[in-house]
Design a protein around this motif. Sequence first.
Motif, PDB file in Angstrom:
ATOM      1  N   TYR A  42     -16.189  80.591  96.926  1.00 31.72           N
ATOM      2  CA  TYR A  42     -15.702  81.774  97.393  1.00 31.72           C
ATOM      3  C   TYR A  42     -16.238  82.886  97.185  1.00 31.72           C
ATOM      4  CZ  TYR A  42     -12.122  78.373  98.793  1.00 31.72           C
ATOM      5  OH  TYR A  42     -11.384  77.173  99.376  1.00 31.72           O
ATOM      6  N   GLY A  43     -16.424  84.139  98.138  1.00 29.92           N
ATOM      7  CA  GLY A  43     -16.866  85.369  97.798  1.00 29.92           C
ATOM      8  C   GLY A  43     -17.795  85.859  99.157  1.00 29.92           C
ATOM      9  N   VAL A  44     -18.290  86.766  98.830  1.00 26.02           N
ATOM     10  CA  VAL A  44     -19.288  87.380  99.982  1.00 26.02           C
ATOM     11  C   VAL A  44     -20.225  88.151  99.435  1.00 26.02           C
ATOM     12  CG1 VAL A  44     -17.239  88.088 101.538  1.00 26.02           C
ATOM     13  CG2 VAL A  44     -17.400  89.787  99.851  1.00 26.02           C
ATOM     14  N   GLN A  45     -20.687  87.573  98.250  1.00 24.46           N
ATOM     15  CA  GLN A  45     -22.163  87.627  97.878  1.00 24.46           C
ATOM     16  C   GLN A  45     -23.126  86.535  98.127  1.00 24.46           C
ATOM     17  OE1 GLN A  45     -23.040  90.716  96.435  1.00 24.46           O
ATOM     18  NE2 GLN A  45     -20.825  91.360  96.779  1.00 24.46           N
ATOM     19  N   PRO A  46     -24.358  86.860  98.183  1.00 26.79           N
ATOM     20  CA  PRO A  46     -25.352  85.524  98.390  1.00 26.79           C
ATOM     21  C   PRO A  46     -25.252  84.550  97.481  1.00 26.79           C
ATOM     22  CG  PRO A  46     -26.474  87.813  98.781  1.00 26.79           C
ATOM     23  CD  PRO A  46     -25.103  88.203  98.123  1.00 26.79           C
ATOM     24  N   ASP A  47     -25.147  84.857  96.187  1.00 24.27           N
ATOM     25  CA  ASP A  47     -25.083  83.799  95.115  1.00 24.27           C
ATOM     26  C   ASP A  47     -24.155  84.010  94.173  1.00 24.27           C
ATOM     27  OD1 ASP A  47     -25.420  81.787  93.235  1.00 24.27           O
ATOM     28  OD2 ASP A  47     -27.497  82.250  92.897  1.00 24.27           O
ATOM     29  N   MET A  48     -22.920  83.214  94.505  1.00 22.63           N
ATOM     30  CA  MET A  48     -21.544  83.617  93.571  1.00 22.63           C
ATOM     31  C   MET A  48     -21.692  83.090  92.075  1.00 22.63           C
ATOM     32  SD  MET A  48     -19.828  85.363  95.533  1.00 22.63           S
ATOM     33  CE  MET A  48     -18.488  85.565  94.436  1.00 22.63           C
ATOM     34  N   VAL A  97     -20.599  77.017  89.758  1.00 25.43           N
ATOM     35  CA  VAL A  97     -21.366  76.261  90.712  1.00 25.43           C
ATOM     36  C   VAL A  97     -21.165  77.035  92.009  1.00 25.43           C
ATOM     37  CG1 VAL A  97     -21.842  74.229  91.720  1.00 25.43           C
ATOM     38  CG2 VAL A  97     -21.088  74.141  89.341  1.00 25.43           C
ATOM     39  N   ASP A  98     -22.487  77.194  92.749  1.00 28.18           N
ATOM     40  CA  ASP A  98     -22.283  77.577  94.141  1.00 28.18           C
ATOM     41  C   ASP A  98     -23.572  76.842  94.630  1.00 28.18           C
ATOM     42  OD1 ASP A  98     -22.093  78.774  96.398  1.00 28.18           O
ATOM     43  OD2 ASP A  98     -22.656  80.669  95.697  1.00 28.18           O
ATOM     44  N   GLU A  99     -23.324  76.065  95.757  1.00 28.35           N
ATOM     45  CA  GLU A  99     -24.487  75.349  96.519  1.00 28.35           C
ATOM     46  C   GLU A  99     -24.695  75.914  97.809  1.00 28.35           C
ATOM     47  OE1 GLU A  99     -23.802  71.123  96.956  1.00 28.35           O
ATOM     48  OE2 GLU A  99     -23.089  71.053  94.726  1.00 28.35           O
ATOM     49  N   TRP A 100     -23.929  77.135  98.196  1.00 32.05           N
ATOM     50  CA  TRP A 100     -24.167  77.634  99.437  1.00 32.05           C
ATOM     51  C   TRP A 100     -25.488  78.230  99.705  1.00 32.05           C
ATOM     52  CZ3 TRP A 100     -22.199  77.854 103.901  1.00 32.05           C
ATOM     53  CH2 TRP A 100     -22.834  78.667 104.975  1.00 32.05           C
ATOM     54  N   PRO A 101     -26.278  79.049  98.474  1.00 29.56           N
ATOM     55  CA  PRO A 101     -27.531  79.429  98.699  1.00 29.56           C
ATOM     56  C   PRO A 101     -28.588  78.371  99.076  1.00 29.56           C
ATOM     57  CG  PRO A 101     -26.760  80.127  96.625  1.00 29.56           C
ATOM     58  CD  PRO A 101     -25.814  79.187  97.234  1.00 29.56           C
ATOM     59  N   ASP A 102     -28.457  77.326  98.951  1.00 29.15           N
ATOM     60  CA  ASP A 102     -29.221  75.992  99.510  1.00 29.15           C
ATOM     61  C   ASP A 102     -29.332  75.979 100.978  1.00 29.15           C
ATOM     62  OD1 ASP A 102     -31.275  73.898  99.431  1.00 29.15           O
ATOM     63  OD2 ASP A 102     -29.600  72.886  99.986  1.00 29.15           O
ATOM     64  N   ILE A 103     -27.785  75.972 101.429  1.00 28.08           N
ATOM     65  CA  ILE A 103     -27.403  75.890 102.756  1.00 28.08           C
ATOM     66  C   ILE A 103     -27.690  77.179 103.613  1.00 28.08           C
ATOM     67  CG2 ILE A 103     -25.272  75.870 104.380  1.00 28.08           C
ATOM     68  CD1 ILE A 103     -23.917  74.133 102.441  1.00 28.08           C
TER      69      ILE A 103
END
Length: 247
Positions: free
Chosen positions: A71-77, A84-90
């Motif tokens: 959760y959060g509003v930064q590019p890489d949490m 862990v944050d897998e959003w950057p790949d998405i």
Amino acid sequence: MKMQLNTIQKKWNEENETDFSNLLAVFLNCTLKKSPDISNTEGLMTMSQRIMEANRINTKMIRVVDHQIAYGVQPDMTEHGWDVDEWPDIQKQVMEADILVIGSPIWLGEKSSVATLAIERLYANSGILNEKGQYAYYGKVGGCIITGNEDGIKHCSMNLLYSLQHLGYSIPPQADAGWIGEAGPGPSYLDEPGGGLKNDFTTRNTTFMTWNLMHLAKMLKQGYPAHGNQRSQWDQIRHDNPNPEYR
């Protein structure tokens, strides 16, 4: 997932003379169900995906809940306390795509919590600029798919499409589609009988949405003209007051 296109959908695919082969589309399925559970939202999204693929558009379906998204509003949490944050790949795949389709079920009249999370993470990257100095989502096209067993297709679509255009996505005409059964417990989109697979209204709207997304993405492939919308130039103007009064 088995999804058969109908006669008119196949006819339009065969008669198409526009070359869409240089386009890429990402479908973010924001179901609450982890794979391999059946997702009715993905079922309807697959119809749009099949039409695009029949017109030589490369597509990718991502089930967001299968990934560990912080959760959060930064590019890489992971830079802000998360292990862990897998959003950057998405996000990388989203930025490579010309078309983004977000799919969500309806719960309590709203889009899913996973869809909210996806929008927040897209927002975290909205300040990135492209090579023209514009916001990087400029020139990309967005749409949405909604499913459920309660009212809320238009409400959820309004929320998602507003969010996408606010970030910089372009929204074509009739950029949403959805299916809901009778209010309360009952058949879901993929269920036979009584589901939405044979619903002409939903099939038509999904087809129109898909073609409108493809047409607009093709037109915007070269991006928006860079005049009057360049953040990089705006930031070069120095204001004595951080909140200037314009007269």
